[in-house]
Design an enzyme around this catalytic site. Structure first.
Site, PDB file in Angstrom:
ATOM      1  N   ASP A 221       7.446   2.548   3.078  1.00 27.43           N
ATOM      2  CA  ASP A 221       6.067   2.965   2.830  1.00 27.43           C
ATOM      3  C   ASP A 221       5.424   3.567   4.080  1.00 27.43           C
ATOM      4  OD1 ASP A 221       3.859   3.330   1.321  1.00 27.43           O
ATOM      5  OD2 ASP A 221       3.246   1.234   1.277  1.00 27.43           O
TER       6      ASP A 221
ATOM      7  N   ASN B 265       5.816   5.902  -9.369  1.00 30.76           N
ATOM      8  CA  ASN B 265       5.597   7.076  -8.513  1.00 30.76           C
ATOM      9  C   ASN B 265       5.456   8.400  -9.289  1.00 30.76           C
ATOM     10  OD1 ASN B 265       7.590   5.827  -5.733  1.00 30.76           O
ATOM     11  ND2 ASN B 265       5.382   5.796  -5.999  1.00 30.76           N
TER      12      ASN B 265
HETATM   13  C1  FPP Z   1       6.243   5.684   0.067  1.00 31.20           C
HETATM   14  O1  FPP Z   1       5.352   6.168   1.061  1.00 31.20           O
HETATM   15  C2  FPP Z   1       7.465   6.489   0.073  1.00 31.20           C
HETATM   16  C3  FPP Z   1       7.969   7.139  -0.995  1.00 31.20           C
HETATM   17  C4  FPP Z   1       7.381   7.078  -2.346  1.00 31.20           C
HETATM   18  C5  FPP Z   1       9.164   7.991  -0.879  1.00 31.20           C
HETATM   19  C6  FPP Z   1      10.272   7.423  -0.027  1.00 31.20           C
HETATM   20  C7  FPP Z   1      11.288   8.456   0.132  1.00 31.20           C
HETATM   21  C8  FPP Z   1      11.877   8.745   1.302  1.00 31.20           C
HETATM   22  C9  FPP Z   1      11.679   8.018   2.575  1.00 31.20           C
HETATM   23  C10 FPP Z   1      12.818   9.895   1.289  1.00 31.20           C
HETATM   24  C11 FPP Z   1      14.165   9.508   1.702  1.00 31.20           C
HETATM   25  C12 FPP Z   1      14.894   8.770   0.691  1.00 31.20           C
HETATM   26  C13 FPP Z   1      16.184   8.981   0.489  1.00 31.20           C
HETATM   27  C14 FPP Z   1      16.966   8.221  -0.472  1.00 31.20           C
HETATM   28  C15 FPP Z   1      16.850  10.032   1.200  1.00 31.20           C
HETATM   29  P1  FPP Z   1       3.969   6.771   0.587  1.00 31.20           P
HETATM   30  O2  FPP Z   1       4.167   8.183   0.200  1.00 31.20           O
HETATM   31  O3  FPP Z   1       3.396   5.907  -0.481  1.00 31.20           O
HETATM   32  O4  FPP Z   1       3.108   6.677   1.886  1.00 31.20           O
HETATM   33  P2  FPP Z   1       1.551   6.373   1.961  1.00 31.20           P
HETATM   34  O5  FPP Z   1       1.363   4.968   1.473  1.00 31.20           O
HETATM   35  O6  FPP Z   1       1.233   6.502   3.417  1.00 31.20           O
HETATM   36  O7  FPP Z   1       0.849   7.386   1.110  1.00 31.20           O
END
Ligand code: FPP
Length: 224
Positions: free
Chosen positions: A2, A50
């Site tokens: 996250d 998501n």
């Molecule tokens: C949550 O942070 C993250 C995600 C929904 C996506 C995670 C994906 C990756 C790290 C890409 C790499 C994965 C692989 C398998 C290569 P957020 O977007 O909710 O962050 P925020 O809370 O700051 O908005």
């Protein structure tokens, strides 16, 4: 994993910039596992919730997953990493599903780190899908309902070949589990850390694992 969005926003960049930075961390973290004694690593890449994000972000993430699989397959195999995916696959597009199947097959013989990537995964959804399969077995006379116990449901979960997690790490300062491995984490230890995922270094990973190793796990019993 996250905090990618906030990491990007703090740099005046679009959220996908943060996801790309997050993807780079995945390689480093996976490669650190053998030295830290971590045999199983499960990363939460995309939840069943998501899909509520903008079409642009969802499409960008799906494209990132496809390119990650294509780009990283060889390195993963060379590092003896066995990759598995958990989550609801029929909900994903065919191209991505095929790449996932291929990567699982391509690394099936690897005996080092077991990397599980959760895509279109939700703990409640997983339990519901498992229950559906279990109910079908009961209906077909393959399973005696009187014999259902705590060991039965896990055999129907996506994680049926994996051990329960010992430690769950959530980055970015949020102290909630957000539908991650709900059944499997019953006795997991939790670490909620402030670091945003793209800043999660192997030094921090090692610190968290060390701190976990010092905890006493009693599983509802008493200290001996
Ligand atoms: C949550 O942070 C993250 C995600 C929904 C996506 C995670 C994906 C990756 C790290 C890409 C790499 C994965 C692989 C398998 C290569 P957020 O977007 O909710 O962050 P925020 O809370 O700051 O908005």
């Amino acid at each position: 994993m996250d905090g990618n969005g906030r990491w990007a926003e703090r740099r005046g960049q679009p959220r996908l910039f943060g996801h790309h930075a997050g993807a780079k961390r995945v390689r480093e973290v996976v490669e650190a596992c053998p030295d830290l004694g971590v045999d199983y690593l499960t990363i939460f890449a995309f939840s069943t919730e998501n899909w509520k994000r903008t079409q642009r972000e969802v499409a960008g993430l799906m494209s990132l997953f496809r390119s990650y699989i294509k780009k990283e397959a060889r390195a993963l195999r060379e590092h003896n990493v066995r990759v598995r995916f958990i989550g609801d696959r029929p909900g994903l597009d065919e191209k991505l599903r095929n790449l996932m199947d291929e990567l699982e097959e391509y690394t099936a013989h690897c005996t080092g780190t077991n990397l599980t990537i959760a895509i279109n995964y939700g703990g409640r959804d997983e339990v519901a899908r498992a229950t559906k399969r279990l109910a079908c077995d009961v209906a077909q006379g393959k399973l005696d309902p009187q014999k259902i116990d705590e060991e039965t449901l896990p055999r129907y979960l996506d994680t049926c070949v994996l051990p329960d997690p010992d430690l769950v790490i959530r980055t970015s300062g949020e102290a909630r589990i957000s539908n991650f491995l709900l059944w499997q984490s019953a006795y997991a230890e939790y670490e909620f850390i402030e670091t945003l995922w793209p800043d999660f270094t192997n030094e921090i990973f090692a610190q968290v694992v060390r701190s976990y190793a010092g905890r006493e796990r009693r599983y509802g019993g008493i200290a001996v």
